[in-house]
Structures are given as C-alpha cells and as structure tokens.
Design a protein around this motif. Structure first.
Motif, PDB file in Angstrom:
ATOM      1  N   LEU A  20      -8.760   5.708  -5.961  1.00  0.00           N
ATOM      2  CA  LEU A  20      -7.301   5.664  -5.991  1.00  0.00           C
ATOM      3  C   LEU A  20      -6.713   6.253  -4.711  1.00  0.00           C
ATOM      4  N   ARG A  21      -7.198   7.404  -4.314  1.00  0.00           N
ATOM      5  CA  ARG A  21      -6.657   8.043  -3.109  1.00  0.00           C
ATOM      6  C   ARG A  21      -6.943   7.200  -1.870  1.00  0.00           C
ATOM      7  N   ARG A  22      -8.118   6.571  -1.862  1.00  0.00           N
ATOM      8  CA  ARG A  22      -8.485   5.738  -0.709  1.00  0.00           C
ATOM      9  C   ARG A  22      -7.611   4.495  -0.617  1.00  0.00           C
ATOM     10  N   GLU A  23      -7.134   4.007  -1.767  1.00  0.00           N
ATOM     11  CA  GLU A  23      -6.425   2.733  -1.782  1.00  0.00           C
ATOM     12  C   GLU A  23      -4.904   2.869  -1.835  1.00  0.00           C
ATOM     13  N   VAL A  24      -4.384   4.074  -1.632  1.00  0.00           N
ATOM     14  CA  VAL A  24      -2.939   4.257  -1.767  1.00  0.00           C
ATOM     15  C   VAL A  24      -2.170   3.362  -0.802  1.00  0.00           C
ATOM     16  N   ARG A  25      -2.622   3.237   0.444  1.00  0.00           N
ATOM     17  CA  ARG A  25      -1.875   2.415   1.410  1.00  0.00           C
ATOM     18  C   ARG A  25      -1.846   0.953   0.972  1.00  0.00           C
ATOM     19  N   ASN A  26      -2.974   0.456   0.503  1.00  0.00           N
ATOM     20  CA  ASN A  26      -2.991  -0.938   0.039  1.00  0.00           C
ATOM     21  C   ASN A  26      -2.137  -1.117  -1.215  1.00  0.00           C
ATOM     22  N   LEU A  27      -2.219  -0.153  -2.125  1.00  0.00           N
ATOM     23  CA  LEU A  27      -1.401  -0.237  -3.339  1.00  0.00           C
ATOM     24  C   LEU A  27       0.083  -0.170  -2.995  1.00  0.00           C
ATOM     25  N   ARG A  28       0.420   0.617  -1.994  1.00  0.00           N
ATOM     26  CA  ARG A  28       1.817   0.679  -1.558  1.00  0.00           C
ATOM     27  C   ARG A  28       2.283  -0.697  -1.083  1.00  0.00           C
TER      28      ARG A  28
END
Length: 1003
Positions: free
Chosen positions: A681-689
């Motif tokens: 989750l922390r690694r993918e925050v930019r993509n999720l944003r």
C-alpha cells in the motif's frame, strides 16, 4: 592527446606485423590456457587503462615468515629461494614451475597442467607423474616448500616474478615525470635476460605467455623511447629507438618514435628520409597507407616544429566545451571496468551523458580512436566508418579485414559511440575485432548492451537530485550542473536560497537527466527561473537548444526520446505506453498482469527486459524489481497514447489495476501477511493517487467508492492522511447516491472525520450511512466509527452497544470487541470488559488486531492497578503495530506506556516519549488523541511543578470541540488562563518538556 585530429582520426595505428609468430595449434591449447594467457597478459601488460593497477592479489599467502620464493621468466627460467638460485632439472618439471609462477598466486588445476604437459594423448599415469613433479618441486623449495600448496582441484604457488614487477613499473611510469619515467623504464628493460623461456616453448601455454612477454618488452621499449624524448634526452634513447624499428620495420608506432627522436636530436633530414622509406615499404609489402599521424609528423618536422612535443586533448581531438559535472565516480568506475575487461558498454537513456563519460574515461589516451555512429543509418556502413575513423583508405577487398590488419596486435582503445540503432552490426564487428586483435580494448556507448559474452555493462544513472530538506543544495550534482550551464547564458540568475529551492524543484522534475537540465538552463536566456519551472509541463518541446546544427537527437527532449522509441518493436512500444499511466511504475507481477491484459503477443518478461536494456524503463532492485519510466519518457509515452487514440484504454488499465491492488491489500490486511500488504500500500500510494484523481475527473463514482471502502483499514490505522481526504471528499459527493457502496463510503468518511477531530461530522456521516445500509458490510463500516465517536464523547454505554453490534455482523469481529471492552472498562466494569477483551484477543489474527488486543489488555491492567502487566502489554502492542505499519496503535499504546512510566518514577523516559508522540499525532492531524496525550502530559508536568503549562493545556483541551471527554478531577487554581492557538500551545508544551528534562527529577 598526441597526433589526434578532429573527426575521430587517431595516431599510432599499427601496420600489420611482418614477422610471423608461430603459436601452438588451437587443439593443443585448452580453453583454460587460452583464458590464462589472455588474463595474465592483461594483468601485467601495457593495455591497462587509467585507474586500478590491475595487479591481482595472490589467492593466499600461505606460510607467514617462510623464505621468499622468486621465479623469473624473462629469459631462461630461474628459481630463487631466499636469494639463492636453485637448479630445477627436467623439462616437464620446469614447465610446471613456470605455469604455476605465471598464474600469479592462483590455483592451476590438475586437468590444466595435464593438458599442458601431455596435450595430445596423456598416459594413464599422467596425474601420478604430475604429483611426482610437484613433490620434487617442493624438495627444490626446501624450507619454503609450504609456498607450494595443494588445493582440491590443483596447486597454487606463492612467489614473486620479474614479469609482474615489470608490468607494475610500466604502469607507474605513465604517471611519473619524464626523467623519473625514463629511469624506471630502463630498470624494467634490463629485466630481460635473453629469449623468454626458450627451452619450454614446446609447452603451449608457456609459448603463449612467452609471446605476451615479447609484447610487454616492446611496450616497455616504446615507453622508454617516448620518455627519453619527453625528458629532452632523445640522444640517449636513439639506440633503443633504432632497435625497436629494426625488430619490426612495419610497426608504425616504432617508426613514429624514431622519427621524433631523430628530429629532436637535430637530424630532421634523416627523420624525413626514414618516414619516406617507411611509407614506401608499407605500400609495397602490405598495400596499405600509413595513418594521418605520419603525415602530420612529417609536416611538423619539415616546418621546423618541435616534434618532441605531444599535445593532449579529448579522445576525438577536441577538448570538451563544458565542464563534466557530477560524474567523477562514474568516470573512475568505467576506467576500472576497462582495466578488468576488454569490452565495456556504458548504457543509459538518451541524454544521460554516456558520451561525455566515455570520452572522459578514455581521457588523453594516445592510442584511442573514436567511432561515432549517430550519423549512420545503414548497418553495412559500420566497417567503412571504422576504417574512416582509423584513417584507413581501402580501395579494394574486405574493409573489416583491412581494419583488423591495421590494428593487429597493438595496444589500442576503440570508443564506439551511439551503437543502439545499429546494434546487430556493431555486435558483429566488435566480436571480430576482439577475437582478431588481442590487445584491443573497446568502450561502447549505447542505450542497450551489445550482448557479447565478454561485455561488462556500466549503467549510467541520472544525476543525483536533492531531497526536500537537503541543506547543501548547490553541492548536489544536478543542481550544480544547472547552475554551471545557467551562468553561461545569464550570470547571476540564481542569487538567493529561494532561487536555489526553485532550481532543486526543476532538476527533480527533470529526473536529474543531464541533457534535460542543460536544455532547461539554456532557456534561462529567455525565461525567468520561476517562469521556467512553471512551464516544465511542456518540457518535451520547450527544452531545446534552438540551434540549426548539432546532434539532431538532442535538439529537444522529444527528439531524444523519439530516437529510442523508433528502435522498439510493436510489443515493446505497447507495453511502454501502457506503463506510462503509472507515475511510480509497477512491480514485476503487476507488469506481467498488465502485459496479459493489453494483449501483448510476446513473453512479458522478455519484452520488459528489452525495455530495460533499451534504457527507456528504469529498474530499481533494492526492494524487489520495480519498473519505472523517467518523467520525460513518461510524458512522451502519454502524448503518444493520445495521438494514437489509446489513452482511454490505458486509463482503464490504471483503474482496473487500482481496483485489483486494493482488493489484494484489503484481503491480506486481515491475515498474517498484513506487513506485506502495508508495504504494498505504501509503495503504491502515488499510483493510487493517479487512479483516484482519474476516477474523480471522469465521474467514475463506483471505482472511487471501491477504492475508498477497500482502504478503510488504512484510514483507521495508518498515517496515510491523504486517504482520509479521499473518503471525506467522496462522502460529500451527491453522485454517491447511485452507488451500491454508498453506505460503506459514508462509514469510511466517518472514520476519516473522527481521526481528523470532527466528531459531529463523523457521527452525522455514520448515522446517514446506517439509514442507507442494506447489507452487513455497510452497517459494519458505519457502526465502527460511531462507536469510537461515542467513546470520545463519553457515551460509554452507546459505544459498547454500537461496537458489540458491529462485532456481530461479520465472522471476524476485528477491533469491535476491543472497543466494547474499553467502553465497559471506562464505565467501571472491569470483569465484563475482560470477557470482551478475551473474545477479541482469541479472534485476532493480523498483527494490527493482535496489537490492538494487547493495547486493550494494557488499558485494563492499567485501570486495574497492575502497572507491570500494563507495561508489558503496551510494549507488546507497540512491537506488533510497528511490524504491520499501524501507526495509530503505536501512538495510543505508547501513550498508555508513558502513563505507566510516569507513575512508576521514570519521569525522564516518559517526558522523552511524550515529546515524540505529540509530534507524531500533530503530524497526522489526529487532535482527538493528541488532546488525550496532552492531558496526560499536563498531569505529569503538574507533578513536576510546572502548573502553569498544565493549566494552559487543560484549559485549551476543555475548550476544544475535538477533545475527548475527560472525567478526571483536577484541583481548581485561581487566576486567568490565557487562550492560545494550537501551534503556540504545542511550542509551549515542547519547551516545557525540554525544560523539565533539563532540570532533572524532583528532589
């Protein structure tokens, strides 16, 4: 660089050697000995590039204090033990000694020795005979016998050798002053005592090593003559200059040195006659012309110039026009790689500075040739371009064969620049050159490797970019480059610390790419610094040099990237473009899923590897492979998606991925795999944003709702404050009415509002969600935040009821039973609370839920007057929560632990802990729990005598609408307590804590 002309022509190209060197047949030389001969000569010979010496440390130093052993090979084989010459009889025994010495402290296998001594048909007793020879050699070594050691597969000898000392002297001479170099080289030249190992040349690997020793002597004498000329003592080295020409009359290097020596001693007519005779002899015997270096030297001598002087510039004869910034380590690294291998490829994306680094690594090498391939478009033209770079005119016959004949076995460095668009042709040409020219070293620049077995790849990354809080911005390589180039077009454009911060933002947005930074700095002639930064979204076309000449690939960033894009296959282009919608790249499994989803025809791993090799995709392997696009490449690919009509499909890929990844995260959060899910989750925050903003911009309420509901756990337990904002924003969207997830979204919004301190909004959203909920999931999402709002407001019976109702809606009660236990305990029924806590603990599986259960146990023990048990439970909660990333549980459990420390006489530890936890809650904006923490801290400060700060905190908390209910009794003190803002209050508390810690515990 001596005798180098613009356009890449170089001096010193050697004509074919006339004499034939008889070498053993390939069948008589094992693969091991071929490798040994090549590696041995590379270690001691002259083809070392600047950088590490290349001297390989012995595999062992076997017997400390044993007599020294020396084996000399530059002449007849000679063994010395502690300074005494020892006779070694027998050809095979002497051959074994020579081979062990030539291995320079490395193991020589039994098989290799047997192959060398009996190359055709070894007898059955060969191994036994070899063992006998080794045993007798140990007898010759006497007290130093321990220096000849057995290994599992062979033998190793610890001995000094003359050939290693000569190689070291030759390297040392290159960095010495001419007079010193001359003395060193004269000593080195005296090491030859006659023909090298003449009686052992029937042994194939010894013969190969002897040939290498002959080449080494040739290089020593060349260097000696050059040093004498440079030192102004040309007359002293004329005998050696004549000797090297007599030894090989068709070797151009030797002829050039003798011409220079003659001219330097005032014998210009003799020098010109020698040059003329060489030119004629070369044409008659080989049909070749000399390199332009001979003609240049002739003109220099005829014109009365100083033929002893050597000028040094860059490898292509032109000094670089600008300073190379931030690449010293890479230049040294490439030189080191060249010192260890014969083929090095500098790889990186377009505009990263591969050519500049390669040129700097080649430096001022006299024997360097530049082959620039950027202007070529035809693979068949590569050999012709090589001939042109070598100054070779081939009117008939095989061009590549002529180049090989010209290079021969001389020491040389070939720099092949921009190979990526002619990769197959370059690969074939370089393979031929490396095989046929044993002392040629090749340095290639390319956006992908050649793929040859001998290749060493040096991947050149972008320049370092500054961190947000970097205190020395001007020293960061990317910033330094911008400052250097900007000063050329507008001196003084960057004056203040604020200007430097703008520059830091610019270079970060340009990924530290040198070309992009240089182009941006060049635009300072037309734009102000902030104007430039604000227009970087148009960087692909904005950043260009605007000149009509120069490398067309580098005129704009778009042209640079298009050059690489044109070299990709359809599958590679497809995957590159679809990756572009992911601003932070993807892990390997997600790339493979994406590849299958978009219909990639080839194997995804192979296609991805090709994109990495082509330097359009960056890979980060620190935490498992992560594949990203530089921002400039990503912008190009997004433009291409739009132009090709595929942007909508790529956006759907992003939304589908976001739904999939949040589903995987949500499922894993309830298991032992929660720490892995937290990391994902922390690694993918930019993509999720990016997915979130896309869903909101396109009105895709269902996808937005799916993301929010699956991130409920993150909203409640993690310091990802941004996700709270998503939930609150979506909960307020009227379009949510049409979504089947509306009730659950309202519940997540309520949870987010609670953590933000807005209790009224949290309750309103939760109750609205309950009214709309038609399934257990929706009701659970609303009851849970409603229970904690009740708890914060002191409505303990309601909190217990709502939490218990939530616990009954799903098989896994999660934190609901713990919330019910806390409400029951705070109401005074510890026994009933313990029963609820036991049930919650028994059902806890994921680390965060186990941490929550431990925290609840700590609270019950604390309320029950068992501080030691409470402390143990709080510490367990902190430990478990840290493993899962549940920062909220870390915070509340730490506060509980601090209350225990404060009550048990450990005030200083408690004060230090409060200082940290106050900052953490303030950073995440969780004022509900920050107020509770500040009240506990105020009680401690009051006990330590600081009643002023304590009263200030309690008064502020009592007046705050987001502070939880507080039932503790306090002593009323007369006097007015001033009202302060929250920021000022926190500063006052921090100062009070520091003051209390400095004053020590109360007496």
């Amino acid at each position: 660089m001596s005798d180098v002309r613009a356009g890449g022509r170089r001096s010193g190209a050697r004509a074919p050697v006339r004499r034939a060197v008889t070498t053993p047949s390939a069948c008589a030389l094992s693969r091991h000995w071929h490798a040994l001969a090549r590696g041995w000569h590379a270690r001691v010979g002259p083809c070392r590039r600047p950088g590490p010496t290349g001297m390989l440390s012995p595999e062992v130093r076997m017997v400390a204090g044993a007599p020294r052993v020396r084996v000399d090979v530059l002449g007849p084989l000679r063994l010395e033990v502690d300074g005494t010459v020892v006779d070694v009889p027998g050809t095979r025994r002497r051959a074994v000694l020579a081979l062990l010495a030539l291995a320079q402290g490395r193991t020589v296998t039994v098989d290799a020795l047997v192959d060398a001594l009996w190359p055709h048909d070894p007898p059955a007793s060969a191994r036994q005979a070899l063992q006998s020879h080794v045993s007798r050699l140990r007898g010759h070594l006497g007290p130093a016998s321990g220096r000849l050691a057995s290994r599992a597969d062979g033998y190793v000898l610890d001995a000094d050798t003359d050939v290693v000392e000569v190689g070291a002297a030759l390297r040392r001479s290159r960095s010495a002053a001419p007079d010193e170099a001359l003395a060193v080289l004269r000593s080195a030249a005296s090491a030859w005592r006659g023909p090298v190992l003449a009686d052992l040349r029937d042994v194939a690997p010894v013969a190969a090593a002897a040939v290498a020793c002959d080449r080494l002597r040739q290089d020593v004498l060349d260097a000696l003559v050059a040093a004498g000329i440079d030192a102004g003592r040309a007359a002293d080295v004329l005998p050696e200059a004549r000797a090297v020409v007599a030894d090989d009359p068709l070797r151009e290097d030797a002829t050039l040195l003798l011409v220079r020596a003659l001219a330097a001693t005032g014998r210009a007519p003799d020098a010109l006659r020698l040059a003329h005779d060489y030119r004629r002899r070369l044409a008659e015997e080989t049909g070749l012309d000399p390199t332009p270096a001979l003609g240049a030297l002739e003109r220099q001598v005829a014109g009365g110039g100083d033929a002893s002087a050597r000028t040094r510039t860059g490898v292509d004869g032109r000094a670089p026009g600008t300073r190379l910034v931030g690449r010293d380590d890479h230049v040294r690294g490439v030189r080191g790689a060249l010192a260890e291998g014969r083929l090095v490829t500098v790889v990186g994306p377009g505009g990263v500075g591969k050519t500049r680094v390669a040129m700097a690594a080649a430096g001022t090498d006299d024997d360097a040739t530049l082959l620039s391939l950027a202007p070529l478009g035809d693979a068949a033209a590569v050999p012709h371009a090589l001939a042109d770079a070598l100054g070779l005119v081939v009117t008939r016959g095989d061009v590549l064969r002529a180049c090989v004949a010209l290079l021969g076995d001389r020491r040389a460095l070939l720099v092949v620049d921009n190979a990526e668009h002619l990769l197959d042709a370059v690969r074939d040409v370089v393979a031929v050159l490396l095989t046929a020219c044993p002392r040629l070293v090749v340095l290639v620049t390319s956006r992908e490797p050649l793929g040859l077995p001998a290749e060493r790849t040096w991947r050149l990354p972008p320049l370092d970019v500054p961190a947000d809080d970097d205190p020395a911005l001007a020293d960061v390589a990317s910033v330094a480059l911008f400052l250097d180039r900007a000063a050329r077009v507008r001196p003084g454009a960057v004056r203040t610390a604020a200007d430097l911060r703008v520059v830091a933002d610019v270079v970060r947005r340009l990924d530290g790419m040198p070309l992009a930074i240089e182009l941006a700095a060049g635009r300072m002639s037309a734009f102000g610094l902030r104007d430039l930064r604000d227009r970087l979204d148009r960087a692909l076309d904005l950043l260009g040099d605007g000149r009509p000449t120069g490398d067309a690939r580098h005129r704009t960033l778009r042209a640079t990237i298009a050059w690489s894009d044109d070299l990709l296959s359809p599958d590679e282009r497809l995957l590159l473009r679809r990756l572009a919608v992911f601003p932070d790249g993807l892990d390997l499994p997600d790339v493979e899923r994406l590849a299958h989803a978009v219909g990639l025809r080839g194997d995804p791993g192979t296609v991805l590897a090709r994109l990495v090799d082509a330097s359009v995709v960056e890979v980060d392997v620190d935490d498992g492979p992560r594949y990203r696009l530089l921002q400039t490449v990503r912008a190009y690919a997004l433009d291409a998606l739009a132009a090709e009509g595929d942007r909508a499909a790529a956006d759907r890929d992003l939304l589908r991925w976001a739904s999939d990844v949040t589903a995987r995260v949500a499922a894993a959060m309830t298991t032992e795999r929660e720490p892995e899910a937290d990391a994902t989750l922390r690694r993918e925050v930019r993509n999720l944003r990016a997915a979130w903003h896309l869903a909101r911009a396109t009105g895709d309420v269902d996808t937005a709702a799916t993301l929010v509901v699956r991130l409920f756990d993150a909203v409640g337990y993690r310091d990802l404050v941004e996700l709270r904002g998503w939930a609150v924003e979506l909960a307020a969207d009227p379009r949510l009415d049409t979504s089947p997830l509306a009730a659950a979204v309202l519940g997540v919004g309520a949870e987010a509002a609670y953590h933000g301190g807005d209790h009224a909004r949290a309750e309103s959203l939760a109750r609205a969600g309950l009214r709309r909920a038609s399934d257990d999931e929706g009701r659970w999402c609303c009851l849970l935040p409603l229970s904690v709002v009740d708890l914060a407001r002191g409505r303990l019976a309601d909190a217990a009821a709502h939490a218990s109702a939530a616990a009954g809606l799903r098989p896994d009660p999660r934190e609901a039973l713990g919330i019910a236990a806390l409400a029951t305990a705070y109401a005074g029924d510890l026994a009933a609370a313990a029963l609820l806590a036991d049930r919650g603990r028994a059902a806890a599986v994921a680390p965060t839920m186990r941490a929550w259960a431990a925290y609840v146990d700590g609270e019950l023990a604390n309320l029950g007057g068992a501080p030691d048990d409470a402390r143990a439970r709080y510490e367990e909660a902190v430990r478990l929560a840290r493993t899962s990333g549940a920062t909220f549980v870390v915070g509340v459990a730490t506060v509980g632990l601090l209350t225990v420390l404060a009550r048990t006489g450990r005030e200083d530890e408690a004060l230090a802990g409060y200082r940290d936890v106050v900052d953490d809650f303030a950073r995440t904006g969780n004022w509900t729990h920050l107020w509770a923490t500040l009240r506990d801290l105020a009680d401690l400060l009051a006990r330590l005598g600081d009643t002023t700060t304590a009263d200030l905190v309690h008064a502020a908390a009592d007046a705050a609408p987001d502070a939880p209910a507080d039932g503790r009794a306090r002593v009323a003190r007369p006097g007015h307590v001033p009202r302060v803002g929250r920021a000022d209050l926190l500063d006052t508390v921090r100062t009070a804590v520091d003051r209390a810690r400095a004053s020590g515990p109360p007496a």
